[in-house]
Design an enzyme around this catalytic site. Structure first.
Site: not given
Ligand code: NOJ
Length: 728
Positions: A248
């Site tokens: 993430d």
């Molecule tokens: C953080 C989030 O937790 C995740 O769900 C998302 O896909 C990513 N950022 C990318 O934007």
């Protein structure tokens, strides 16, 4: 490939401002592309921008390896559908699949290869803002949704035209974080992990999901970005997942803040745990060249790796990235999706969005007021009566609020005339809280008019009408990432508005536009009709207007328990029995809360009304495992109704405490007035068995002979039961 080229493939960057085709430019991203140091990019906002990046990447890479492009397509892409938690309330897997397929077609037409969806975190704590993105509280429902979304996104082949690769996230137990705080850690029994949080991932993998994203949280003391046992052992070896695992956003870097050690340690821990790509942080890019030369000795972190081992880990991750690219057709032709793509017909998406909104809204109460006659003299009141932006909900990064038709427009369209409308942002919450909650944006901008003034006007409008439609809820920024709240309840100013409206004696149809399950308070319990409409996407208000005026029939069922009081959370329908249940032996010494007012009641998981009336017969069971169970349902009402017949199980005697009941299966049937249907379920060993797990390694799935109780009914509370002796 050189070592540097292999490391470059592991770098996953955000598009930021993007690039223009044919342009030079020396943004950090452009520089990296020229160096061949990027494997993939997410957040490209147009095909032209993606094309510009691809041109530079292919030119910058000695071997001409293209990028793949990803995006946060969470509940629709350009066409924004209801929030995932809302779509889950449809319990309609064909609909869920259709929305995912439409989103895939829109995304693929813009050159995207991968979507960061489905989000399949079980969410049982409404304080956590990301409940909005979740499939709700139940692993069986979530597992079906995971599979339906993977089918919708990928079809038979994620590389086929109009399809994209799904990415199951967030692996795992992100929804179980402490006190509902975002990014916090989760400590839970392995049995709970195996029985509740992991099954939707198993179902998503079985459906063929091409990728997975790791979660920010730790699980039982180990951050997921370093959790080799769960990623490499459970997911890959155990479930046979052969795709790509991405971090993430800066998740690798965050291992340092988690306390695992400095950057090099974080990088090795993540890479050996099976995180193939490093999103945004560029820690792989910075550290791996040196680590591949010298290895790492970090006794304070309990880590010792040789340079050779690091190179093997790099090769493993790089191979997975390239395999993913090969599967998506990027190696054959990096520009395949970047020519003249055709997006699906917008009108079809808009119609689907409207149907989805109507099927996702849950009718909770109806004292004979709904459906309304189109001629009824209505007044519209409440802070969301004329709202567009909030209807999109959280994580609608490619949505456009200008495409949303407000509730006022939707009602006027059906009623065929202008309706009085009193709205105002100052009643959304206490002003200081609105300011605080608006950290992500300004969808709710405080207005000049004091809340009291708006309430007085609303009362006057309601008093002069035959029926008042009251639009309450929360703003889209108030439920989403990094939007946890202490008290998931309808805010006091909205309850004050509702209390004042109740005084008018005008029948009230209360609509809740929200991203999480809110405790609604005693005023909402007195409304003549109550619909939980969620944030329903670009056609959310139209879908609700269709329900209110009987142009569509309510069929939604709660995918999350609605609390009676915000202090009850976390809560869900399959809690375990305690030694001191209520009602039980004791008046005083029992499980429960002293200050939960008598008669306070939320709404149970699976609950939802229709305009028809369905009578359930007693369940009939035969067999000793598998068990066949049948239940007859009859529409005794005057209109057709789609009923979701639900099957729950309980195991009165087991080796450990088990949920008092759990959802095993469900089926939707549509019944004409007077029609009956017999719904049959098969209770399998998989439904009955459970995990005993002193640790992940020693986990064992068992099923004991003895009594199993089968409960059938319209929701998790109002069921009829039959016992069987299980020998299977
Ligand atoms: C953080 C989030 O937790 C995740 O769900 C998302 O896909 C990513 N950022 C990318 O934007």
């Amino acid at each position: 490939m050189t070592l540097a080229e292999r490391i470059g493939q592991l770098n996953l960057l955000a598009a930021g401002e993007g690039l223009a085709t044919g342009a030079g430019g020396d943004s950090p991203l452009a520089k990296r592309l020229d160096e061949g140091m990027v494997g993939a990019v997410f957040g490209t906002k147009s095909r032209a921008s993606a094309r510009a990046m691809q041109e530079r990447a292919v030119k910058g890479s000695r071997l001409g390896i293209g990028l793949f492009f990803a995006e946060d397509v969470i509940h629709g892409h350009r066409t924004v559908f209801p929030l995932p938690v809302a779509l889950a309330c449809s319990w309609n897997m064909d609909l869920v699949e259709e929305t995912a397929a439409f989103a895939a077609a829109e995304a693929a037409a813009e050159g995207l290869h991968q979507v960061y969806s489905p989000m399949i975190d079980i969410a049982r704590d409404p304080r956590w803002g990301r409940v909005a993105e979740s499939p709700g509280e139940d692993p069986v429902l979530a597992g079906r949704i995971a599979a339906a979304m993977v089918r919708g996104y990928q079809g038979d082949d994620p590389a086929a035209p109009g399809r994209v690769a799904a990415c199951l996230k967030h692996f795992v137990a992100y929804g179980a974080t402490q006190s509902g705080r975002d990014y916090d850690n989760a400590s839970l029994a392995w049995e709970e992990l195996l029985g509740v949080y992991l099954p939707p991932f198993a179902d998503g993998v079985a459906a063929g999901a091409a990728s997975v994203m790791a979660a920010f949280n730790a699980v039982n003391k180990l951050p997921m970005h370093a959790h080799r046992e769960l990623i490499e052992d459970w997911l890959r070896r155990g479930e046979g997942f052969g795709g790509l695992v991405v971090s993430d956003y800066t998740g690798v870097m965050e291992l340092t803040a988690h306390g695992l050690g400095p950057r090099e340690v974080a990088v090795i821990r993540a890479l050996s745990a099976g995180i193939d790509m490093d999103m945004v942080g560029e820690d792989y890019l910075a550290s791996l060249p040196g680590l591949a030369e010298a290895g790492l000795s970090a006794p304070e972190a309990g880590l010792e790796v040789s340079a050779g081992e690091v190179r093997e880990l790099i090769d493993r991750a790089c191979l997975r990235v390239l395999t993913f690219k090969a599967r998506m057709g990027v190696l054959d032709d990096p520009f395949a999706r970047l020519g003249e793509g055709t997006a699906p017909a917008r009108a079809a998406g808009v119609a689907l969005a409207q149907r989805a909104a109507a099927e996702s809204a849950v009718l909770l109460r109806n004292e004979g007021v709904l459906p309304l006659a189109e001629t009824a003299r209505v007044a519209l009141v409440g802070p969301f009566a004329e709202d567009c932006a909030n209807m999109l909900g959280t994580w609608a990064v490619s949505g456009d609020a200008r495409e949303v038709c407000s509730l006022r427009e939707a009602v006027e369209r059906v009623a065929g005339r202008a309706v009085p409308c009193v709205t105002g942002a100052n009643v959304v919450a206490e002003p200081w809280l609105i300011d605080r909650l608006n950290v992500h944006g300004t969808t709710v901008a405080l207005d000049e008019r004091p809340a009291e003034e708006m309430i007085a006007e609303a009362v006057a409008a309601a008093g002069a009408a035959e029926v008042a439609i009251v639009a309450l809820g929360e703003a889209k920024e108030h439920a989403g990432e990094s939007s946890s709240v202490l008290a998931p309840a309808l805010p006091a100013p909205q309850r004050a508005l509702l209390a004042a409206l109740l005084e008018t004696g005008t029948p009230l149809v209360v609509l809740i536009f929200a991203g999480r399950p809110l405790a609604l308070g005693p005023e909402a319990a007195q409304a003549d009709a109550l619909i939980y409409a969620w944030h329903g996407g670009i056609r959310g208000p139209d879908g609700v207007a269709d329900l209110i005026y009987g142009r569509a029939a309510p069929s939604g069922r709660l995918a999350v328990t609605l609390p009676a009081h915000p202090g009850q959370v976390p809560l869900h329908h399959s809690e375990e029995p305690t030694g001191r249940p209520d009602p039980g032996r004791f008046q005083k010494f029992r499980t429960g809360w002293l200050d939960l007012p008598d008669g306070a009641a939320g709404f149970p998981f699976g609950f939802g009304l229709g305009y028809g009336k369905v009578a359930y017969g007693a369940p009939q069971a035969r067999g000793t495992g598998p068990v066949e169970v049948e239940v007859t349902v009859r529409n005794t009402g005057k209109v057709a109704q789609t009923e979701t017949v639900q099957l729950y199980l309980s195991d009165p005697v087991a080796r450990i405490t088990r949920p008092a009941r759990w959802l095993a299966d469900f089926r939707r049937v549509t019944l004409a007035p007077g029609e009956s249907a017999t719904v049959a379920f098969t209770v399998t060993r998989e439904m009955v068995s459970y995990w005993i797990a002193p640790s992940l390694e020693e986990a064992e799935r068992v099923s004991d002979p003895g009594e199993i109780v089968l409960h059938t009914g319209p929701n998790s509370r109002d069921t009829q039961s039959v016992s069987v002796t299980w020998r299977g």
